[in-house]
Design an enzyme around this catalytic site. Structure first.
Site, PDB file in Angstrom:
ATOM      1  N   HIS A 189      70.035  -6.428  55.640  1.00 25.72           N
ATOM      2  CA  HIS A 189      71.036  -5.924  56.539  1.00 25.72           C
ATOM      3  C   HIS A 189      70.749  -4.413  56.493  1.00 25.72           C
ATOM      4  CE1 HIS A 189      73.420  -9.710  55.246  1.00 25.72           C
ATOM      5  NE2 HIS A 189      73.235  -9.957  56.621  1.00 25.72           N
ATOM      6  N   LYS A 236      81.664 -20.144  56.427  1.00 25.80           N
ATOM      7  CA  LYS A 236      80.398 -20.320  55.484  1.00 25.80           C
ATOM      8  C   LYS A 236      80.699 -20.464  53.997  1.00 25.80           C
ATOM      9  CE  LYS A 236      76.333 -18.459  58.341  1.00 25.80           C
ATOM     10  NZ  LYS A 236      75.636 -17.464  58.346  1.00 25.80           N
ATOM     11  N   ARG A 258      64.545 -12.557  62.042  1.00 26.35           N
ATOM     12  CA  ARG A 258      63.805 -12.398  60.625  1.00 26.35           C
ATOM     13  C   ARG A 258      62.583 -12.938  61.090  1.00 26.35           C
ATOM     14  NH1 ARG A 258      68.553 -14.305  56.931  1.00 26.35           N
ATOM     15  NH2 ARG A 258      68.925 -15.213  58.847  1.00 26.35           N
ATOM     16  N   SER A 283      71.605 -13.954  52.629  1.00 21.19           N
ATOM     17  CA  SER A 283      72.690 -13.921  51.777  1.00 21.19           C
ATOM     18  C   SER A 283      72.706 -15.209  51.195  1.00 21.19           C
ATOM     19  CB  SER A 283      73.836 -13.658  52.648  1.00 21.19           C
ATOM     20  OG  SER A 283      73.989 -12.347  53.137  1.00 21.19           O
TER      21      SER A 283
HETATM   22  P1  ADP Z   1      75.770 -14.596  60.382  1.00 19.39           P
HETATM   23  O1  ADP Z   1      76.747 -15.419  59.556  1.00 19.39           O
HETATM   24  O2  ADP Z   1      76.091 -13.977  61.604  1.00 19.39           O
HETATM   25  O3  ADP Z   1      74.498 -14.964  60.414  1.00 19.39           O
HETATM   26  P2  ADP Z   1      74.697 -12.867  58.403  1.00 19.39           P
HETATM   27  O4  ADP Z   1      75.480 -11.877  57.466  1.00 19.39           O
HETATM   28  O5  ADP Z   1      73.939 -13.798  57.796  1.00 19.39           O
HETATM   29  O6  ADP Z   1      75.789 -13.440  59.404  1.00 19.39           O
HETATM   30  O7  ADP Z   1      73.525 -12.052  59.373  1.00 19.39           O
HETATM   31  C1  ADP Z   1      74.142 -11.141  60.228  1.00 19.39           C
HETATM   32  C2  ADP Z   1      72.943 -10.708  61.183  1.00 19.39           C
HETATM   33  O8  ADP Z   1      72.181 -10.061  60.294  1.00 19.39           O
HETATM   34  C3  ADP Z   1      72.230 -11.862  61.691  1.00 19.39           C
HETATM   35  O9  ADP Z   1      71.798 -11.237  63.215  1.00 19.39           O
HETATM   36  C4  ADP Z   1      71.025 -12.034  60.847  1.00 19.39           C
HETATM   37  O10 ADP Z   1      70.178 -12.435  61.712  1.00 19.39           O
HETATM   38  C5  ADP Z   1      71.067 -10.772  60.441  1.00 19.39           C
HETATM   39  N1  ADP Z   1      70.184 -10.655  58.924  1.00 19.39           N
HETATM   40  C6  ADP Z   1      70.640 -11.699  58.010  1.00 19.39           C
HETATM   41  N2  ADP Z   1      69.757 -11.275  56.896  1.00 19.39           N
HETATM   42  C7  ADP Z   1      68.667 -10.270  57.479  1.00 19.39           C
HETATM   43  C8  ADP Z   1      67.532  -9.728  56.924  1.00 19.39           C
HETATM   44  N3  ADP Z   1      67.313  -9.884  55.684  1.00 19.39           N
HETATM   45  N4  ADP Z   1      66.796  -8.956  57.587  1.00 19.39           N
HETATM   46  C9  ADP Z   1      67.306  -8.592  58.769  1.00 19.39           C
HETATM   47  N5  ADP Z   1      68.436  -9.140  59.542  1.00 19.39           N
HETATM   48  C10 ADP Z   1      69.187 -10.006  58.568  1.00 19.39           C
END
Ligand code: ADP
Length: 159
Positions: free
Chosen positions: A17, A41, A88, A126
């Protein structure tokens, strides 16, 4: 000046992130991170805790907010022209594609922009990090020391 909103669960914020925000800051006039209050989630951190961790890890010019409505409605009301999402791998594509087109249907004037993280973070999520920490594994490559400590403290309390 295009203002971008980066919505998600961020439970917790990962180096992936942070990498994405860093890249997006070079593209947009401003980047704001928005933590979803209605994400189903089964989170380990409250929204307030997630916001605090994000604020501690992000530069001062990146605002962090909570929200509990449709992303595009929040964008419209608050003046964001872009929804920023991370892509990703191909596994992300299907869902992100559906969501981007649904959001476009709802609010055609708001554009979704995808940014790819460094390949070092392209498999970091996450939810997997939470599992690794639960079983005592090393996640220092995936989250900052502060986030790792917060996770260990939280999971220790939860037993
Ligand atoms: P959500 O529940 O909306 O998927 P996340 O916190 O898991 O929330 O992810 C938020 C955003 O960040 C999404 O667009 C996801 O694809 C992106 N994201 C999650 N992990 C990564 C990562 N390792 N690198 C880049 N982007 C990420």
């Amino acid at each position: 000046m295009v203002r971008a909103l980066y919505p998600g669960s961020f439970d917790p914020v990962t180096r992936g992130h942070l990498d994405l925000v860093h890249r997006a800051r070079a593209l947009f006039g401003s980047v704001t991170v928005a933590v979803a209050r209605n994400s189903g989630k089964n989170p380990i951190f409250t929204v307030e805790e997630r916001i605090e961790l994000l604020q501690q890890e992000l530069p001062d010019d990146v605002a962090v907010v909570g929200f509990s409505e449709l992303v595009v409605e929040f964008c419209k009301r608050e003046g964001f022209g872009v929804v920023l999402r991370g892509l990703r791998n191909v596994g992300d594509f299907e869902f992100e594609y559906q969501m981007a087109l649904t959001n476009r249907h709802l609010r055609p004037e708001i554009e979704t922009v995808f940014v790819m993280p460094s390949h070092a973070y392209s498999y970091v999520s996450s939810s997997l990090i939470k599992d690794v920490v639960r079983y005592g594994g090393d996640v220092s490559s995936f989250v900052t020391p502060r986030v790792e400590a917060a996770m260990r403290a939280k999971l220790a309390r939860q037993g």
